[in-house]
Enzyme design. Structure first.
Site, PDB file in Angstrom:
ATOM      1  N   GLU A  18      39.353  41.919  54.201  1.00 49.81           N
ATOM      2  CA  GLU A  18      40.689  41.841  53.581  1.00 49.81           C
ATOM      3  C   GLU A  18      41.280  43.261  53.468  1.00 49.81           C
ATOM      4  OE1 GLU A  18      42.012  40.702  49.328  1.00 49.81           O
ATOM      5  OE2 GLU A  18      41.911  38.764  50.314  1.00 49.81           O
ATOM      6  N   GLU A  39      44.261  47.979  41.534  1.00 48.87           N
ATOM      7  CA  GLU A  39      43.843  47.475  42.849  1.00 48.87           C
ATOM      8  C   GLU A  39      44.470  48.213  44.027  1.00 48.87           C
ATOM      9  OE1 GLU A  39      44.784  45.555  40.295  1.00 48.87           O
ATOM     10  OE2 GLU A  39      43.045  44.283  39.842  1.00 48.87           O
ATOM     11  N   HIS A  97      45.854  37.056  35.056  1.00 52.51           N
ATOM     12  CA  HIS A  97      44.861  38.013  34.556  1.00 52.51           C
ATOM     13  C   HIS A  97      45.218  39.471  34.790  1.00 52.51           C
ATOM     14  CE1 HIS A  97      43.415  39.278  38.528  1.00 52.51           C
ATOM     15  NE2 HIS A  97      43.623  38.034  38.902  1.00 52.51           N
ATOM     16  N   ARG A 102      45.903  43.289  35.035  1.00 55.98           N
ATOM     17  CA  ARG A 102      45.871  44.319  33.985  1.00 55.98           C
ATOM     18  C   ARG A 102      47.261  44.817  33.623  1.00 55.98           C
ATOM     19  NH1 ARG A 102      40.497  44.975  34.693  1.00 55.98           N
ATOM     20  NH2 ARG A 102      39.379  46.278  33.210  1.00 55.98           N
TER      21      ARG A 102
HETATM   22  C1  UD1 Z   1      38.837  41.852  37.854  1.00 60.18           C
HETATM   23  C2  UD1 Z   1      39.359  42.849  38.902  1.00 60.18           C
HETATM   24  C3  UD1 Z   1      40.640  42.339  39.538  1.00 60.18           C
HETATM   25  C4  UD1 Z   1      40.470  40.921  40.051  1.00 60.18           C
HETATM   26  C5  UD1 Z   1      39.969  40.043  38.919  1.00 60.18           C
HETATM   27  C6  UD1 Z   1      39.697  38.646  39.441  1.00 60.18           C
HETATM   28  C7  UD1 Z   1      39.045  45.253  38.596  1.00 60.18           C
HETATM   29  C8  UD1 Z   1      39.470  46.467  37.878  1.00 60.18           C
HETATM   30  N1  UD1 Z   1      39.641  44.111  38.238  1.00 60.18           N
HETATM   31  O1  UD1 Z   1      39.748  41.840  36.752  1.00 60.18           O
HETATM   32  O2  UD1 Z   1      40.988  43.199  40.615  1.00 60.18           O
HETATM   33  O3  UD1 Z   1      41.701  40.471  40.543  1.00 60.18           O
HETATM   34  O4  UD1 Z   1      38.745  40.567  38.412  1.00 60.18           O
HETATM   35  O5  UD1 Z   1      39.530  37.743  38.391  1.00 60.18           O
HETATM   36  O6  UD1 Z   1      38.186  45.311  39.444  1.00 60.18           O
HETATM   37  N2  UD1 Z   1      34.760  38.422  31.614  1.00 60.18           N
HETATM   38  C9  UD1 Z   1      33.812  37.550  31.156  1.00 60.18           C
HETATM   39  N3  UD1 Z   1      33.145  36.766  32.065  1.00 60.18           N
HETATM   40  C10 UD1 Z   1      33.408  36.802  33.396  1.00 60.18           C
HETATM   41  C11 UD1 Z   1      34.413  37.671  33.854  1.00 60.18           C
HETATM   42  C12 UD1 Z   1      35.072  38.487  32.946  1.00 60.18           C
HETATM   43  O7  UD1 Z   1      33.531  37.470  29.965  1.00 60.18           O
HETATM   44  O8  UD1 Z   1      32.777  36.076  34.172  1.00 60.18           O
HETATM   45  C13 UD1 Z   1      35.440  39.310  30.640  1.00 60.18           C
HETATM   46  C14 UD1 Z   1      34.509  40.435  30.128  1.00 60.18           C
HETATM   47  O9  UD1 Z   1      34.809  40.699  28.793  1.00 60.18           O
HETATM   48  C15 UD1 Z   1      34.915  41.619  31.023  1.00 60.18           C
HETATM   49  C16 UD1 Z   1      36.401  41.386  31.118  1.00 60.18           C
HETATM   50  O10 UD1 Z   1      36.548  39.972  31.264  1.00 60.18           O
HETATM   51  O11 UD1 Z   1      34.584  42.870  30.452  1.00 60.18           O
HETATM   52  C17 UD1 Z   1      37.110  42.122  32.212  1.00 60.18           C
HETATM   53  O12 UD1 Z   1      36.483  41.961  33.469  1.00 60.18           O
HETATM   54  P1  UD1 Z   1      36.927  42.960  34.676  1.00 60.18           P
HETATM   55  O13 UD1 Z   1      36.181  42.550  35.912  1.00 60.18           O
HETATM   56  O14 UD1 Z   1      36.800  44.358  34.257  1.00 60.18           O
HETATM   57  O15 UD1 Z   1      38.473  42.712  34.821  1.00 60.18           O
HETATM   58  P2  UD1 Z   1      39.265  41.421  35.286  1.00 60.18           P
HETATM   59  O16 UD1 Z   1      40.490  41.354  34.464  1.00 60.18           O
HETATM   60  O17 UD1 Z   1      38.360  40.265  35.336  1.00 60.18           O
HETATM   61  N1  UDP Z   2      39.891  30.071  40.883  1.00 62.20           N
HETATM   62  C1  UDP Z   2      38.813  29.315  40.458  1.00 62.20           C
HETATM   63  N2  UDP Z   2      38.840  28.796  39.182  1.00 62.20           N
HETATM   64  C2  UDP Z   2      39.870  29.004  38.333  1.00 62.20           C
HETATM   65  C3  UDP Z   2      40.963  29.792  38.772  1.00 62.20           C
HETATM   66  C4  UDP Z   2      40.923  30.322  40.046  1.00 62.20           C
HETATM   67  O1  UDP Z   2      37.858  29.095  41.202  1.00 62.20           O
HETATM   68  O2  UDP Z   2      39.829  28.486  37.199  1.00 62.20           O
HETATM   69  C5  UDP Z   2      39.849  30.662  42.242  1.00 62.20           C
HETATM   70  C6  UDP Z   2      41.083  30.489  43.098  1.00 62.20           C
HETATM   71  O3  UDP Z   2      41.005  29.313  43.869  1.00 62.20           O
HETATM   72  C7  UDP Z   2      41.081  31.748  43.966  1.00 62.20           C
HETATM   73  C8  UDP Z   2      40.395  32.774  43.078  1.00 62.20           C
HETATM   74  O4  UDP Z   2      39.723  32.063  42.054  1.00 62.20           O
HETATM   75  O5  UDP Z   2      40.300  31.587  45.131  1.00 62.20           O
HETATM   76  C9  UDP Z   2      41.393  33.736  42.489  1.00 62.20           C
HETATM   77  O6  UDP Z   2      40.792  34.502  41.507  1.00 62.20           O
HETATM   78  P1  UDP Z   2      41.605  35.433  40.537  1.00 62.20           P
HETATM   79  O7  UDP Z   2      42.970  34.900  40.370  1.00 62.20           O
HETATM   80  O8  UDP Z   2      40.760  35.617  39.319  1.00 62.20           O
HETATM   81  O9  UDP Z   2      41.607  36.828  41.299  1.00 62.20           O
HETATM   82  P2  UDP Z   2      42.580  37.479  42.393  1.00 62.20           P
HETATM   83  O10 UDP Z   2      42.641  36.588  43.567  1.00 62.20           O
HETATM   84  O11 UDP Z   2      43.901  37.702  41.748  1.00 62.20           O
HETATM   85  O12 UDP Z   2      41.915  38.793  42.682  1.00 62.20           O
END
Ligand code: UD1
Ligand code: UDP
Length: 384
Positions: A126, A140, A222, A224
């Protein structure tokens, strides 16, 4: 080339979050299928935990290395440092020829740097997505630009993303347009879900939750840069849409980031036609996308999946690195302005011609053969 024909090529596939796992799972499977040529290991940083484990379970992937790094409400500084430091022993233990990273997360950026330090050939899946705005999406845009600078080989989903890399003077021969591996994942999921022996508790629960007489709006968010005021505006828009339109049902699987959970549950709980639920497993989410009338999201992956399912998407962002579906008219940027979200949602709910024009089924992001192309590219390289 560096390989002796007798030795297998050693691949290390590294990922950390839900979307990376969804988009890397078909690649893991494609390399494992070629096990006469490749030895393939998977390393998860577990930047996400529950949301990552859901995906691993569905695709039947057991990681060879689990760094288990997620901390509650983690910050970018320590996450980046932890990933780089924790990958050193993995790289030194396995000694991969090729390391594969995906997309634009902190895992992507830090893992590509660690793999470069180790001396492996680094491959970016990607590759080449750009908004040209370093603050949107944050962080990102910078993560993927750094990965692009480091990586030796670039697998771009579209011609647009390839051109972005050429504009950065990346050697054309190191770039391959493959389509997005998310379409490979979507096809795998669709086939599995429709097979007779597939039973899914979440889908059964969703069937009991959905009111078929109402138009279903599916919401995710989600980013930031939307934390704080952005999410307050989004929630206000959803509240007004729900309260003013009794014929609508909103289902919102809420991301586990506490910066999302807190405002969403505070502002949207106890509204009759809004259902807040925990993140869904991938097949259940695909099932729900298919059931929905329209999708409101700031997700990257959902912007790619929805056009393949013929679902209109309102994107709660000011910019997108995925311009193809916007150009085709099936994705519309609405930002986080409360009135704009409400206006465009109402237009989709009330104006049939507008709805039809946004729900054309098309596949700007590939035909489901991206992983095959990537594997063949690596085989060809190794035969040189
Ligand atoms: C991250 C990525 C973002 C991506 C997104 C997909 C970075 C900086 N951010 O953002 O690019 O689009 O994931 O969803 O790399 N948490 C849980 N359980 C989980 C996942 C997250 O509890 O399974 C909570 C935790 O408190 C964690 C917080 O979410 O510390 C933030 O997770 P983080 O991966 O830093 O940021 P995302 O907002 O998830
Ligand atoms: N997705 C999932 N469960 C959910 C919401 C999203 O499996 O409850 C999947 C969705 O089909 C897509 C991916 O998660 O493939 C997108 O993830 P997210 O939006 O967290 O991250 P991003 O694509 O913005 O990095």
């Amino acid at each position: 080339m560096i390989y002796y024909k007798m030795n297998k090529i050693k691949n290390l596939i590294i990922f950390g979050t839900r979307p990376e796992a969804i988009k890397m799972a078909p690649l893991v499977k494609a390399f494992i299928k070629e096990s006469k040529i490749f030895d393939t290991k998977v390393c998860i940083t577990a930047q996400h935990r529950e949301m990552l484990d859901q995906v691993l379970y569905f695709f039947g992937i057991t990681p060879d290395y689990d760094l288990d790094l997620m901390k509650p409400d983690q910050n970018l500084y320590s996450l980046t440092a932890d990933i780089i430091v924790s990958l050193k022993p993995v790289l030194e233990d396995y000694k991969p020829d090729f390391v594969f990273v995906h997309g634009d997360t902190t895992t992507t950026m830090a893992a590509s740097l660690a793999a470069f330090y180790f001396g492996a050939k680094v491959c970016h899946i990607e590759a080449g997505l750009r908004t040209f705005n370093k603050l949107s999406p944050f962080p990102e845009e910078i993560n993927r630009s750094i990965a692009g600078r480091i990586c030796d080989y670039h697998f771009s989903p579209t011609e647009v993303s390839k051109q972005n890399l050429r504009d950065e003077n990346i050697n054309e021969n190191s770039i391959l347009v493959t389509g997005n591996t998310v379409i490979d994942a979507l096809k795998f999921s669709a086939n599995k879900v429709t097979s007779n022996d597939f039973k899914d508790q979440e889908i059964e629960e969703l069937k009991n939750t959905i009111n078929d007489s109402k138009k279903l709006i599916l919401v995710t968010g989600h980013r930031r840069e939307n934390h704080g005021l952005g999410f307050q505006n989004i929630c206000e828009a959803l509240r007004i849409i729900a309260q003013d339109n009794d014929d609508v049902q909103i289902i919102y699987p809420v991301h586990l980031n506490p910066n999302v959970q807190k405002p969403v549950y505070k502002l949207l709980k106890n509204i009759n036609n809004i259902k807040l639920i925990t993140p869904l497993s991938y097949p259940a989410f695909v099932w729900l996308m298919n059931k929905s009338y329209l999708i409101i999201t700031d997700s990257g992956g959902v912007q790619e999946e929805a056009p393949s399912l013929g679902k209109p998407v309102l994107v709660m962002r000011e910019t997108t690195e995925r311009p193809e579906a916007v150009a085709a008219g099936t994705v519309l940027l609405v930002g986080t302005d409360t009135n704009k979200i409400i206006d465009e949602t109402l237009k989709l709910l009330k104006n049939n011609d507008f709805y039809e024009s946004m729900s054309r089924l098309h596949n700007p992001y590939g035909d489901g053969t991206a992983c095959e192309k990537i594997v063949q590219f690596i085989i060809n390289l190794s035969n040189c």
